[in-house]
Scaffold this active site. Structure first.
Site, PDB file in Angstrom:
ATOM      1  N   ARG A 271       0.862  -1.182   0.000  1.00  9.52           N
ATOM      2  CA  ARG A 271       0.000   0.000   0.000  1.00  9.52           C
ATOM      3  C   ARG A 271       0.903   1.239   0.000  1.00  9.52           C
ATOM      4  NH1 ARG A 271      -2.357   0.312   5.371  1.00  9.52           N
ATOM      5  NH2 ARG A 271      -0.909   2.031   5.707  1.00  9.52           N
ATOM      6  N   HIS A 275      -3.343   4.391   4.858  1.00  3.98           N
ATOM      7  CA  HIS A 275      -4.526   3.529   4.958  1.00  3.98           C
ATOM      8  C   HIS A 275      -5.748   4.233   4.376  1.00  3.98           C
ATOM      9  CE1 HIS A 275      -7.396   0.672   6.560  1.00  3.98           C
ATOM     10  NE2 HIS A 275      -8.011   1.644   7.208  1.00  3.98           N
ATOM     11  N   TYR A 284       4.291   4.722  11.427  1.00  2.00           N
ATOM     12  CA  TYR A 284       4.573   3.296  11.604  1.00  2.00           C
ATOM     13  C   TYR A 284       5.405   2.678  10.474  1.00  2.00           C
ATOM     14  CZ  TYR A 284       0.339   3.072   8.661  1.00  2.00           C
ATOM     15  OH  TYR A 284      -0.598   3.249   7.668  1.00  2.00           O
TER      16      TYR A 284
END
Length: 381
Positions: A271, A275, A284
């Site tokens: 990805r 998100h 992260y």
């Protein structure tokens, strides 16, 4: 005297030699993800299919970029981008026959569009206007599923019902790696294998369930290995290799249609974007990791293969990009129009026969709208 020494006590006999019900070896995935592009197998792939995949990938990348921009302009409430995952999205849509069904997750709007759903209708849920926004029966695309993995048992149920009716239908259900941690995932795979339902599960392993890395979700060697526990084949494929994803899914769909039962396919992808537009991915993961995956971009891989084999020239590349820009301009123009919404449509397409509770709620809303339309005098009566 012990219990076992008493008269009439139950004394178990030694069990027969245990034998596995099925040989697990054929169900195990390969050690490495299956690849086509950049290998000798690419020469055997239909050039027309490769060109078709390429045009859809270019359109898909532009679609993701335009939808992301619409969130920044306030025209979408949220958008979960599939940038970097376009090969999975496109292959899933193109591998199905018209009679088959696609069961997407919330991140799979591109797959729905590639399947033929109007781009604006595909974004209607994320705009907050409708629960779905398109007719699932028109394109055989189930509603986009925001709850994780709940669409998977639905896919199994539809596929099983179709087989009982004698319909030659396959269901392809899409889910992310995070969805494999949900109970619905396990229930769906178990039912599908027991019933030998004609369904294909495509897991897009993009590395993170929001901010949770895969290593904190499972200790399995791969997600594809989970298939063995349910008695179905597991396949591992390079999710950025559009030709490989299409090939593996085509084989799984064919197997399901011929009565071979379900298959679990894990596509290893990434990805690139956060998100959703509400997520800060820098908290992260590092930019070095993202850049490494940009070098394995699905469009770059396919474009390199096509140009090296002289199946794609600069004019064709320009045409594909111009087509994508035309699509984006149309999407932008139509999404910038304020929709005319009827609150009473909340109760449409919920049940074939409305429940008493739904009828009561509909009547209550109708009364409130009528009172509001009548103004202060009407409200006071």
């Amino acid at each position: 005297m012990t219990v076992m020494e008493q008269r009439g006590a139950y004394r178990p006999t030694p069990p027969p030699a245990w034998q596995p019900r099925t040989d697990p070896a054929p169900l195990l995935p390969d050690a490495l993800p299956h690849r086509v592009l950049g290998t000798e197998a690419a020469a055997k792939t239909d050039p027309e299919l490769l060109r078709r995949l390429y045009s859809h990938l270019v359109r898909g990348r532009r679609y993701n970029a335009q939808a992301t921009a619409l969130t920044k302009q306030g025209r979408l409430a949220v958008y979960p981008s599939s940038t970097g995952q376009e090969a999975c999205e496109v292959a899933a849509a193109l591998v199905l026959e018209e009679r088959d069904w696609l069961f997407p997750s919330y991140r799979d709007t591109l797959a729905a569009v590639a399947r033929g759903v109007d781009p604006v209708e595909a974004l209607t849920l994320l705009r907050g206007d409708w629960h779905t926004g398109y007719d699932p029966y028109a394109h055989r695309v189930a509603p986009l599923s925001t709850p994780l993995a709940t669409q998977l048992p639905h896919a199994v149920g539809l596929a099983h019902a179709a087989r009982l009716k004698g319909d030659d239908v396959v269901a392809l259900a899409m889910v992310g790696d995070g969805g494999t941690s949900e109970g619905d995932f396990h229930e769906a795979l178990n039912f599908a294998a027991v019933w030998q339902a004609p369904v294909v599960f495509l897991v897009q392993n993009n590395g993170f369930a929001i901010s949770v890395p895969l290593a904190k979700q499972t200790a399995a060697p791969t997600l594809a290995h989970k298939a063995v526990g349910y008695g179905m084949p597991g396949r591992l494929v390079d999710g950025n290799d559009a030709a490989a994803v299409h090939e593996v899914l085509a084989e799984a769909v064919r197997r399901a249609r011929e009565g071979g039962g379900p298959t679990l396919v894990e596509a290893v992808t990434y990805r690139i974007d956060a998100h959703t537009n509400a997520d800060d991915a820098t908290r992260y993961r590092g930019e070095d990791e993202v850049e490494a995956w940009r070098d394995h971009d699905p469009i770059l891989l396919l474009e390199r293969e096509l140009t090296d084999r002289e199946l794609l020239d600069e004019d064709a590349i320009h045409t594909a990009r111009e087509d994508a820009e035309t699509m984006a301009a149309d999407l932008r123009a139509r999404m910038n129009q304020d929709p005319v919404l009827d609150p009473m449509e909340l109760f449409a397409q919920v049940y074939a026969q409305p429940t008493p509770q739904l009828l009561e709620q509909r009547a209550q809303l109708r009364a409130e709208l009528d009172a509001e339309a009548a103004g202060p005098e009407g409200a006071g009566r």
